[in-house]
Design a protein around this motif. Structure first.
Motif, PDB file in Angstrom:
ATOM      1  N   ILE A 282      -0.219 -13.061  -0.643  1.00 31.31           N
ATOM      2  CA  ILE A 282      -1.585 -13.286  -1.099  1.00 31.31           C
ATOM      3  C   ILE A 282      -2.224 -11.980  -1.547  1.00 31.31           C
ATOM      4  N   ALA A 283      -3.177 -12.124  -2.484  1.00 27.16           N
ATOM      5  CA  ALA A 283      -4.062 -11.037  -2.895  1.00 27.16           C
ATOM      6  C   ALA A 283      -5.481 -11.556  -2.758  1.00 27.16           C
ATOM      7  N   THR A 284      -6.378 -10.733  -2.244  1.00 24.42           N
ATOM      8  CA  THR A 284      -7.754 -11.181  -2.026  1.00 24.42           C
ATOM      9  C   THR A 284      -8.737 -10.230  -2.704  1.00 24.42           C
ATOM     10  N   PHE A 285      -9.775 -10.805  -3.300  1.00 27.95           N
ATOM     11  CA  PHE A 285     -10.891 -10.030  -3.831  1.00 27.95           C
ATOM     12  C   PHE A 285     -12.112 -10.941  -3.841  1.00 27.95           C
ATOM     13  N   GLY A 286     -13.268 -10.366  -3.514  1.00 25.01           N
ATOM     14  CA  GLY A 286     -14.459 -11.187  -3.420  1.00 25.01           C
ATOM     15  C   GLY A 286     -14.233 -12.330  -2.443  1.00 25.01           C
ATOM     16  N   THR A 287     -14.525 -13.537  -2.913  1.00 20.41           N
ATOM     17  CA  THR A 287     -14.301 -14.722  -2.080  1.00 20.41           C
ATOM     18  C   THR A 287     -13.053 -15.490  -2.504  1.00 20.41           C
ATOM     19  N   ALA A 288     -12.204 -14.847  -3.309  1.00 16.81           N
ATOM     20  CA  ALA A 288     -10.989 -15.509  -3.804  1.00 16.81           C
ATOM     21  C   ALA A 288      -9.762 -15.040  -3.034  1.00 16.81           C
ATOM     22  N   THR A 289      -8.892 -15.977  -2.754  1.00 17.73           N
ATOM     23  CA  THR A 289      -7.576 -15.692  -2.190  1.00 17.73           C
ATOM     24  C   THR A 289      -6.536 -16.269  -3.140  1.00 17.73           C
ATOM     25  N   VAL A 290      -5.728 -15.385  -3.731  1.00 21.83           N
ATOM     26  CA  VAL A 290      -4.749 -15.796  -4.727  1.00 21.83           C
ATOM     27  C   VAL A 290      -3.382 -15.830  -4.074  1.00 21.83           C
TER      28      VAL A 290
ATOM     29  N   GLY B 217      -2.561  -4.126  -5.953  1.00 25.80           N
ATOM     30  CA  GLY B 217      -1.863  -2.854  -5.796  1.00 25.80           C
ATOM     31  C   GLY B 217      -1.953  -1.938  -6.996  1.00 25.80           C
ATOM     32  N   GLY B 218      -2.840  -2.242  -7.959  1.00 24.66           N
ATOM     33  CA  GLY B 218      -2.936  -1.453  -9.179  1.00 24.66           C
ATOM     34  C   GLY B 218      -4.145  -0.537  -9.206  1.00 24.66           C
ATOM     35  N   ASP B 219      -4.089   0.453 -10.092  1.00 23.08           N
ATOM     36  CA  ASP B 219      -5.155   1.433 -10.257  1.00 23.08           C
ATOM     37  C   ASP B 219      -5.887   1.164 -11.569  1.00 23.08           C
ATOM     38  N   PRO B 220      -7.141   0.717 -11.533  1.00 22.71           N
ATOM     39  CA  PRO B 220      -7.865   0.422 -12.769  1.00 22.71           C
ATOM     40  C   PRO B 220      -8.146   1.645 -13.626  1.00 22.71           C
ATOM     41  N   ALA B 221      -7.943   2.836 -13.078  1.00 20.47           N
ATOM     42  CA  ALA B 221      -8.144   4.060 -13.853  1.00 20.47           C
ATOM     43  C   ALA B 221      -6.872   4.518 -14.552  1.00 20.47           C
ATOM     44  N   ARG B 222      -5.769   3.805 -14.344  1.00 25.05           N
ATOM     45  CA  ARG B 222      -4.494   4.167 -14.997  1.00 25.05           C
ATOM     46  C   ARG B 222      -3.888   2.929 -15.640  1.00 25.05           C
ATOM     47  N   ILE B 223      -4.441   2.551 -16.775  1.00 22.79           N
ATOM     48  CA  ILE B 223      -4.004   1.339 -17.471  1.00 22.79           C
ATOM     49  C   ILE B 223      -3.368   1.703 -18.804  1.00 22.79           C
ATOM     50  N   THR B 224      -2.185   1.179 -19.039  1.00 20.34           N
ATOM     51  CA  THR B 224      -1.524   1.225 -20.341  1.00 20.34           C
ATOM     52  C   THR B 224      -1.524  -0.180 -20.908  1.00 20.34           C
TER      53      THR B 224
ATOM     54  N   ASP C  25      -1.115  -4.374  -2.254  1.00 28.03           N
ATOM     55  CA  ASP C  25      -1.593  -3.484  -1.204  1.00 28.03           C
ATOM     56  C   ASP C  25      -2.591  -2.491  -1.793  1.00 28.03           C
ATOM     57  N   ALA C  26      -2.813  -1.378  -1.122  1.00 26.09           N
ATOM     58  CA  ALA C  26      -3.790  -0.385  -1.577  1.00 26.09           C
ATOM     59  C   ALA C  26      -3.116   0.831  -2.207  1.00 26.09           C
ATOM     60  N   ALA C  27      -1.949   0.644  -2.825  1.00 25.32           N
ATOM     61  CA  ALA C  27      -1.171   1.779  -3.321  1.00 25.32           C
ATOM     62  C   ALA C  27      -1.709   2.379  -4.619  1.00 25.32           C
ATOM     63  N   HIS C  28      -2.541   1.667  -5.356  1.00 23.45           N
ATOM     64  CA  HIS C  28      -3.133   2.164  -6.604  1.00 23.45           C
ATOM     65  C   HIS C  28      -2.053   2.641  -7.590  1.00 23.45           C
ATOM     66  N   ARG C  29      -1.186   1.737  -7.944  1.00 22.33           N
ATOM     67  CA  ARG C  29      -0.094   2.039  -8.869  1.00 22.33           C
ATOM     68  C   ARG C  29      -0.587   2.017 -10.326  1.00 22.33           C
ATOM     69  N   PRO C  30       0.139   2.688 -11.215  1.00 22.30           N
ATOM     70  CA  PRO C  30      -0.153   2.530 -12.641  1.00 22.30           C
ATOM     71  C   PRO C  30      -0.004   1.065 -13.058  1.00 22.30           C
ATOM     72  N   VAL C  31      -0.759   0.681 -14.068  1.00 18.98           N
ATOM     73  CA  VAL C  31      -0.808  -0.707 -14.526  1.00 18.98           C
ATOM     74  C   VAL C  31      -0.408  -0.748 -16.001  1.00 18.98           C
ATOM     75  N   VAL C  32       0.385  -1.755 -16.372  1.00 20.94           N
ATOM     76  CA  VAL C  32       0.678  -1.994 -17.786  1.00 20.94           C
ATOM     77  C   VAL C  32       0.354  -3.445 -18.117  1.00 20.94           C
ATOM     78  N   ILE C  33      -0.395  -3.642 -19.188  1.00 17.50           N
ATOM     79  CA  ILE C  33      -0.811  -4.969 -19.654  1.00 17.50           C
ATOM     80  C   ILE C  33      -0.042  -5.275 -20.930  1.00 17.50           C
ATOM     81  N   TRP C  34       0.634  -6.416 -20.964  1.00 22.31           N
ATOM     82  CA  TRP C  34       1.460  -6.804 -22.112  1.00 22.31           C
ATOM     83  C   TRP C  34       0.735  -7.813 -22.988  1.00 22.31           C
ATOM     84  N   LEU C  35       0.626  -7.489 -24.289  1.00 24.17           N
ATOM     85  CA  LEU C  35       0.110  -8.408 -25.309  1.00 24.17           C
ATOM     86  C   LEU C  35       1.280  -8.791 -26.223  1.00 24.17           C
ATOM     87  N   HIS C  36       1.656 -10.048 -26.173  1.00 20.56           N
ATOM     88  CA  HIS C  36       2.853 -10.499 -26.892  1.00 20.56           C
ATOM     89  C   HIS C  36       2.616 -10.581 -28.395  1.00 20.56           C
ATOM     90  N   GLY C  37       3.729 -10.614 -29.135  1.00 20.60           N
ATOM     91  CA  GLY C  37       3.679 -10.820 -30.578  1.00 20.60           C
ATOM     92  C   GLY C  37       3.856 -12.275 -30.942  1.00 20.60           C
TER      93      GLY C  37
END
Length: 422
Positions: A6-14, A174-181, A94-106
């Protein structure tokens, strides 16, 4: 074996699933379903509350078969207008703040989806210790139809809304919003260029075989095709079109009147593409487009035989020259402009050509930078490839892409130096 996570934020549990390589959260809504009165309108961000089931893959946007199916093969995924979803792969929520990559398909703004096996992000996530987010955005008329007096570019706004969702919530995965590709191929790469003319919420970009501005229509051009499209539907307005079944919108793409309007435009563009509407994108985009390379570090490139994947094209001199004009030269120019603006920029070319028919065609690099060669089993563009070829190219490309995602050099000198994968 799959286990709940699970991942939780606000009142949501995913609720997602923990797989062998990474945790996967599927079909997470980032906007309200764009159905009924919301069809053709800009996305409305949604607030998630309560228990969210993200254990099963969701649908992709409604679409016709890809015109590149002869090269890539096809995929099997459910389709639905209620498709504004994200898929997230992470080593752990978790709270690891990893780099994030967002994929936009063709897919020429008409086909594809973030929720298909071709773009499974589990290997990137596990081997790179990064968080991977795949985006579904609206396609064809649902996302890119433009008619006088109505909103345009809602598919691009879908992408922007998805990125904003990631910025707000990715820490819970587990991602870092300040490190997004943001990473995209073909239409997805072109979408990145368009987003960079606005106020991007990301710091790095990977742009693969993007036409880098060639696809933009003027409002007048888009309105002309839009009116032909309404005529093909037998309606007078978008309000009337909202009441039609989605299949009617798909069928209208093949209407003779629509094809005639596209041919009369004379640009060689796809039926749908971003529009210089004066709101989402300016009527005159040249100044904004010139400034865009200065807004993100970039890894950018193309393939050696781009056009060989497209119907009626091949590996002859004319096709290659056309591919250089549309893909190769714009990538080099973008990298040069990024360097001139003080950004880091790396150039690549993918030249591995396992078959005589398709060579190093458009899309052929995708199995290797994702490390998902098995998902492309039977793809004609890979005919002639050996297991050793696959292992070698994955071993070269996947780590290079991950280094860029982590904010490092991919492993070769910056542009104008060129790294060729063969």
């Amino acid at each position: 074996m799959q286990n709940s996570v699970i991942a939780t934020f606000g009142t949501a549990t995913v609720h997602g699933v923990r797989q062998a390589a990474a945790c996967r959260f599927s079909a997470i809504p980032y906007a309200e379903p764009p159905v009924g009165e919301r069809r053709f309108l800009p996305p409305v961000p949604c607030a998630l509350e309560g228990q969210i089931d993200a254990t099963r893959p969701g649908p992709v946007a409604p679409q016709l078969p890809s015109r590149l199916a002869d090269a890539m093969g096809d995929f099997d995924a459910p389709q639905s207008e209620d498709c504004l979803h994200l898929t997230v792969w992470t080593p752990a929520p978790d709270a690891a703040h990893r780099p994030v990559v967002i994929w936009l398909h063709g897919g020429a703004w008409q086909s594809g989806g973030g929720a298909i096996e071709w773009y499974d992000g589990s290997r990137l996530a596990s081997e790179g210790d990064v968080v991977v987010v795949n985006v579904n955005y609206r396609l064809a008329a649902l996302g890119w139809l433009c008619v006088p007096g109505e909103p345009a570019n809602v598919g691009l706004l879908d992408c922007e809304t998805a990125i904003a969702w990631v910025v707000r919530h990715i820490a819970a995965f587990g991602g870092d919003p300040a490190r997004i590709t943001v990473m995209g191929q073909s239409a997805g790469g072109s979408n990145i260029a368009a987003l960079l003319t606005r106020k991007p919420a990301f710091q790095r970009a990977i742009i693969q075989s993007g036409s880098m501005g060639r696809g933009y229509r003027s409002r007048a051009q888009a309105d002309a095709i839009g009116l032909a499209f309404l005529q093909a539907l037998g309606v007078a307005s978008l309000d009337d079109a909202r009441a039609l079944p989605v299949q009617a919108l798909l069928d209208a793409q093949n209407d003779p009147g629509v094809k005639t309007a596209l041919a009369e435009e004379g640009t060689g563009r796809s039926l749908f593409s971003p529009v210089l509407d004066g709101k989402v994108l300016p009527f005159d985009i040249e100044v904004d487009l010139a400034a865009a390379p200065g807004k993100a570090d970039v890894l950018i490139g193309s393939t050696a035989d781009e056009m060989a994947a497209f119907p009626g094209m091949g590996r002859d001199a004319d096709s290659r020259a056309y591919g250089r004009r549309v893909f190769v030269a714009p990538a080099a120019a973008w990298a040069q402009a990024a360097r001139a603006a003080g950004r880091n920029a790396w150039l690549y070319e993918f030249a591995f050509a396992p078959s005589d028919r398709f060579g190093a065609c458009h899309c052929i690099e995708l199995p290797f930078m994702f490390g998902n060669v098995g998902a492309y089993a039977g793809a004609p563009m890979l005919d002639g490839m050996t297991p050793g070829d696959a292992d070698r190219l994955v071993g070269q490309m996947l780590p290079a892409w991950l280094r860029l995602i982590r904010g490092e050099s991919p492993g070769w000198p910056q542009a104008p130096a060129l790294r060729t994968f063969v």
